[in-house]
Design a protein around this motif. Structure first.
Motif, PDB file in Angstrom:
ATOM      1  N   LYS A 188      64.697 100.999  13.684  1.00 38.46           N
ATOM      2  CA  LYS A 188      64.495 102.300  13.026  1.00 38.46           C
ATOM      3  C   LYS A 188      63.588 102.192  11.794  1.00 38.46           C
ATOM      4  O   LYS A 188      63.113 103.195  11.284  1.00 38.46           O
ATOM      5  CB  LYS A 188      65.827 102.928  12.638  1.00 38.46           C
ATOM      6  N   HIS A 189      63.354 100.966  11.319  1.00 42.18           N
ATOM      7  CA  HIS A 189      62.517 100.749  10.135  1.00 42.18           C
ATOM      8  C   HIS A 189      61.041 100.586  10.465  1.00 42.18           C
ATOM      9  O   HIS A 189      60.244 100.315   9.568  1.00 42.18           O
ATOM     10  CB  HIS A 189      63.017  99.532   9.348  1.00 42.18           C
ATOM     11  N   GLY A 190      60.668 100.726  11.720  1.00 43.41           N
ATOM     12  CA  GLY A 190      59.253 100.684  12.069  1.00 43.41           C
ATOM     13  C   GLY A 190      58.891  99.573  13.021  1.00 43.41           C
ATOM     14  O   GLY A 190      59.695  99.137  13.847  1.00 43.41           O
ATOM     15  N   LYS A 191      57.651  99.098  12.872  1.00 42.14           N
ATOM     16  CA  LYS A 191      57.131  98.036  13.734  1.00 42.14           C
ATOM     17  C   LYS A 191      56.529  96.943  12.878  1.00 42.14           C
ATOM     18  O   LYS A 191      56.098  97.188  11.742  1.00 42.14           O
ATOM     19  CB  LYS A 191      56.089  98.595  14.691  1.00 42.14           C
ATOM     20  N   MET A 192      56.467  95.747  13.450  1.00 36.08           N
ATOM     21  CA  MET A 192      55.907  94.609  12.720  1.00 36.08           C
ATOM     22  C   MET A 192      55.138  93.712  13.684  1.00 36.08           C
ATOM     23  O   MET A 192      55.415  93.697  14.880  1.00 36.08           O
ATOM     24  CB  MET A 192      57.007  93.839  11.989  1.00 36.08           C
TER      25      MET A 192
END
Length: 134
Positions: free
Chosen positions: A96-100
């Motif tokens: 839920k905190h994004g992509k890396m």
């Protein structure tokens, strides 16, 4: 159950995050300007300096630098006088905190670029690292 589509920050190009970026996950480290860090400590280079020129793609400039290993961020502080005054913070990321994406730096292979969605408040999952405990 509906499909959840992440909304990305406006400064990112259309093809960013890249297709090979993974959902955010695991323990990561970042540098913050002060011990009582906030949303300003999670801005990308592009957001900090909208007219800046970078030696990376616009997508990378639009992401935030993180490290998956503490010694990676310590190494950055060792070689960069401007980074020595910054505080090391850590947080555990979830999808839920994004992509890396792993974007190894000249200082350490554990450098990742992290793209944070609009509705995320990452500073709430980070805490100050007490270096005397490491």
């Amino acid at each position: 159950m509906g499909i959840f589509i992440m909304q990305w920050r406006d400064h990112l190009p259309d093809d960013c995050p890249p297709d090979d970026a993974l959902p955010a996950h695991g323990l990561v480290y970042r540098l913050a300007n002060k011990a009582n860090f906030d949303s300003k400590d999670f801005l990308s280079r592009r957001e900090e300096k909208p007219d800046g020129e970078w030696d990376v793609t616009e997508c990378i400039a639009g992401g935030v630098s993180i490290y998956t290993e503490l010694n990676g961020i310590k190494r950055l502080q060792e070689i960069s006088p401007a980074m020595r005054r910054k505080k090391i913070i850590k947080g555990t990321l979830e999808s839920k905190h994004g992509k890396m994406k792993n974007t190894p730096s000249t200082t350490h292979p554990s450098h990742f670029t992290w793209w944070i969605p609009i509705d995320s408040q990452p500073w709430k999952v980070f805490q100050l690292v007490n270096l005397s405990d490491t």
